[in-house]
Scaffold this motif. Structure first.
Motif, PDB file in Angstrom:
ATOM      1  N   ALA A   1       0.169   4.165  -0.367  1.00 52.54           N
ATOM      2  CA  ALA A   1      -0.485   5.381   0.137  1.00 52.54           C
ATOM      3  C   ALA A   1      -0.625   5.354   1.668  1.00 52.54           C
ATOM      4  O   ALA A   1      -1.348   6.154   2.231  1.00 52.54           O
ATOM      5  N   ARG A   2       0.111   4.452   2.311  1.00 54.25           N
ATOM      6  CA  ARG A   2       0.025   4.375   3.765  1.00 54.25           C
ATOM      7  C   ARG A   2       0.353   5.698   4.429  1.00 54.25           C
ATOM      8  O   ARG A   2       1.267   6.395   4.007  1.00 54.25           O
ATOM      9  N   LYS A   3      -0.373   5.990   5.490  1.00 56.01           N
ATOM     10  CA  LYS A   3      -0.101   7.237   6.205  1.00 56.01           C
ATOM     11  C   LYS A   3       0.787   7.002   7.437  1.00 56.01           C
ATOM     12  O   LYS A   3       1.434   7.924   7.921  1.00 56.01           O
ATOM     13  N   GLU A   4       0.821   5.752   7.921  1.00 60.96           N
ATOM     14  CA  GLU A   4       1.646   5.483   9.116  1.00 60.96           C
ATOM     15  C   GLU A   4       3.125   5.486   8.700  1.00 60.96           C
ATOM     16  O   GLU A   4       3.492   4.796   7.760  1.00 60.96           O
ATOM     17  N   HIS A   5       3.946   6.267   9.367  1.00 60.78           N
ATOM     18  CA  HIS A   5       5.358   6.338   8.979  1.00 60.78           C
ATOM     19  C   HIS A   5       6.310   5.841  10.064  1.00 60.78           C
ATOM     20  O   HIS A   5       7.505   5.983   9.941  1.00 60.78           O
ATOM     21  N   LYS A   6       5.740   5.304  11.158  1.00 60.14           N
ATOM     22  CA  LYS A   6       6.630   4.906  12.259  1.00 60.14           C
ATOM     23  C   LYS A   6       7.172   3.490  12.055  1.00 60.14           C
ATOM     24  O   LYS A   6       7.011   2.633  12.907  1.00 60.14           O
TER      25      LYS A   6
ATOM     26  N   GLU B   1      10.419   7.310  -4.996  1.00 61.28           N
ATOM     27  CA  GLU B   1       9.379   8.243  -5.437  1.00 61.28           C
ATOM     28  C   GLU B   1       9.546   8.554  -6.925  1.00 61.28           C
ATOM     29  O   GLU B   1       8.590   8.529  -7.701  1.00 61.28           O
TER      30      GLU B   1
ATOM     31  N   ASN C   1       0.861  -1.182   0.000  1.00 58.97           N
ATOM     32  CA  ASN C   1       0.000   0.000   0.000  1.00 58.97           C
ATOM     33  C   ASN C   1       0.897   1.232   0.000  1.00 58.97           C
ATOM     34  O   ASN C   1       1.395   1.653   1.042  1.00 58.97           O
TER      35      ASN C   1
END
Ligand code: HEM
Length: 75
Positions: free
Chosen positions: A11-16, A38, A9
């Motif tokens: 587009a994940r928003k979790e970056h930890k 990117e 995914n």
């Protein structure tokens, strides 16, 4: 830690995550590696109209270095 950790995914928003380690051992090339992926994904999307997963990625069976062995993309 993450919802559906084995799902690709982008587009994940979790970056930890700990892919580049943490603290004083944090990867010095982390920013370069993220920029590179990117640029690669942007080139892929520019070149092909609608690249999409052809089949689920094959993950390496290596608990030390998690990653994909194969990623099949339909164009
Ligand atoms: C996707 C690509 C990469 C991943 C997943 C990655 C991952 C990591 C990880 C997990 C560590 C910590 C190792 C430890 O704790 O012993 C690390 C350290 C390091 N990485 Fe990367 N790395 C990547 C790309 C790069 C690139 C492109 C460079 C250089 C151009 C680089 C240079 C370094 C250096 C110099 C360290 C040691 C940092 C320190 O201990 O102060 N890495 N990397």
């Amino acid at each position: 830690m993450f919802e559906s950790p084995n799902e690709l995914n982008i587009a994940r928003k979790e970056h930890k995550h700990l892919s580049f380690s943490a603290g004083i051992y944090y990867c010095l090339g982390g920013q370069a590696a993220k920029l590179e992926i990117e640029v690669a994904f942007n080139c892929l999307c520019d070149k092909f109209k609608q690249p999409r997963l052809q089949e689920e990625p094959v993950w390496r069976k290596n608990s030390n270095m998690h990653g994909m062995e194969m990623l099949m993309i339909a164009i």
